[in-house]
Write an enzyme that holds these catalytic residues in place. Structure first.
Site, PDB file in Angstrom:
ATOM      1  N   THR A  45       4.305  20.007  13.990  1.00 41.67           N
ATOM      2  CA  THR A  45       2.980  20.164  13.396  1.00 41.67           C
ATOM      3  C   THR A  45       2.047  20.866  14.380  1.00 41.67           C
ATOM      4  O   THR A  45       2.245  20.822  15.597  1.00 41.67           O
ATOM      5  CB  THR A  45       2.391  18.786  13.020  1.00 41.67           C
ATOM      6  OG1 THR A  45       1.191  18.976  12.260  1.00 41.67           O
ATOM      7  CG2 THR A  45       2.090  17.943  14.249  1.00 41.67           C
ATOM      8  N   GLU A  78       4.485  16.897   6.941  1.00 40.08           N
ATOM      9  CA  GLU A  78       5.062  16.998   5.598  1.00 40.08           C
ATOM     10  C   GLU A  78       6.528  16.576   5.560  1.00 40.08           C
ATOM     11  O   GLU A  78       7.222  16.809   4.571  1.00 40.08           O
ATOM     12  CB  GLU A  78       4.951  18.446   5.090  1.00 40.08           C
ATOM     13  CG  GLU A  78       3.528  18.963   4.970  1.00 40.08           C
ATOM     14  CD  GLU A  78       2.807  18.431   3.745  1.00 40.08           C
ATOM     15  OE1 GLU A  78       3.341  17.514   3.077  1.00 40.08           O
ATOM     16  OE2 GLU A  78       1.709  18.926   3.463  1.00 40.08           O
TER      17      GLU A  78
END
Length: 267
Positions: A45, A78
């Site tokens: 991320t 995610e």
């Protein structure tokens, strides 16, 4: 067979392709590769996918827990969405999520990609439904995507982007390219009066070609529940054959949405 380091290098190469083609901006997008039933490599991320090197890549288990990550890196927020795909689609070995401009435009407008406008898209994708909106990094997106996993290999994410998955990272990425190319062609033909669609007989011939090729994945040529019941297949059921996709907009609605989008873009 690729070793783990080679897979990490390929993930970095795909990251460059996704970034250089404008499918993501800044630190957007994420993708993953299945090593075995409990080990998965994934992008971190907060990092531009166009500038990754192998040491950026993280490893997680089937629950998304970190197995290995270098200092300063942590798995994509995610990852829950990726794990749902792997759980419900054992044939999938890689997942790609991006925000390609044209495909995401359709996702934001609420228009699924269901019109049969070119042979390659019919054979490779079938059609691309829209998964209802979910808050990023929560279970809302995995739950929304789940409705479509058994019927399609590509899904638009409402007001978010696109998701593709396949038996290899390269194939999952190629599906993302195909979705974006399909969306761009559909958008451009909408500007000059609308596309000339392939008819039912032509679509069925293309489905038969796909069956003869023995292509992997889920596709309306052989899994569409409507087709199995003797009803019109995906391309004529408005993308609603999985029970959760948004209905196909009629010509007036498409024209109105197009007008609003073009106005917002200053076109």
């Amino acid at each position: 067979m690729q070793n783990e380091f080679e897979i990490k290098k390929e993930m970095c190469e795909i990251g460059k392709r996704v970034y250089n083609r404008g499918m993501v901006a800044a630190n957007d997008g994420n993708f993953s590769v299945k090593l075995n039933d409990n080990e998965f490599l994934c992008t971190p991320t907060g990092v531009s996918k166009g500038f990754m090197t192998p040491e950026y890549i993280c490893k997680v288990d089937a629950n998304g827990n970190v197995l290995q990550a270098n200092k300063g890196f942590r798995p994509s927020s995610e990852i829950k969405m990726h794990m749902r795909v792997y759980k419900e689609r054992p044939d999938v070995n890689s997942v790609v999520h991006a925000h390609p401009l044209y495909a995401t435009t359709f996702a934001i407008a609420g228009i699924p990609l269901t019109q049969p406008i070119m042979p390659e898209a019919v054979i490779a994708l079938g059609c691309v439904p829209i998964a209802k909106y979910g808050t990023p990094s929560t279970m809302e997106i995995p739950d929304a995507v789940s409705e479509h996993l058994q019927y399609f290999d590509a899904v638009l994410l409402e007001n978010h982007g696109a998701l593709t998955y396949s038996d290899s990272l390269l194939n999952a990425y190629h599906k993302m390219e195909s979705v974006e190319f399909y969306a761009r062609l559909l958008w451009q033909t909408m500007q000059i009066g609308g596309p000339q669609e392939l008819n039912k007989e032509q679509v069925e011939k293309l489905y038969e070609i796909r069956r003869q090729f023995g292509l992997p994945g889920k596709h309306p040529a052989n899994v569409c529940p409507n087709a199995k019941a003797g009803k019109p297949s995906c391309h004529t059921c408005g993308g609603n054959c999985s029970g959760g996709a948004a209905p196909k907009a009629d010509a007036d609605l498409v024209a109105e949405i197009t007008k609003k989008v073009m106005s917002q873009l200053g076109m």
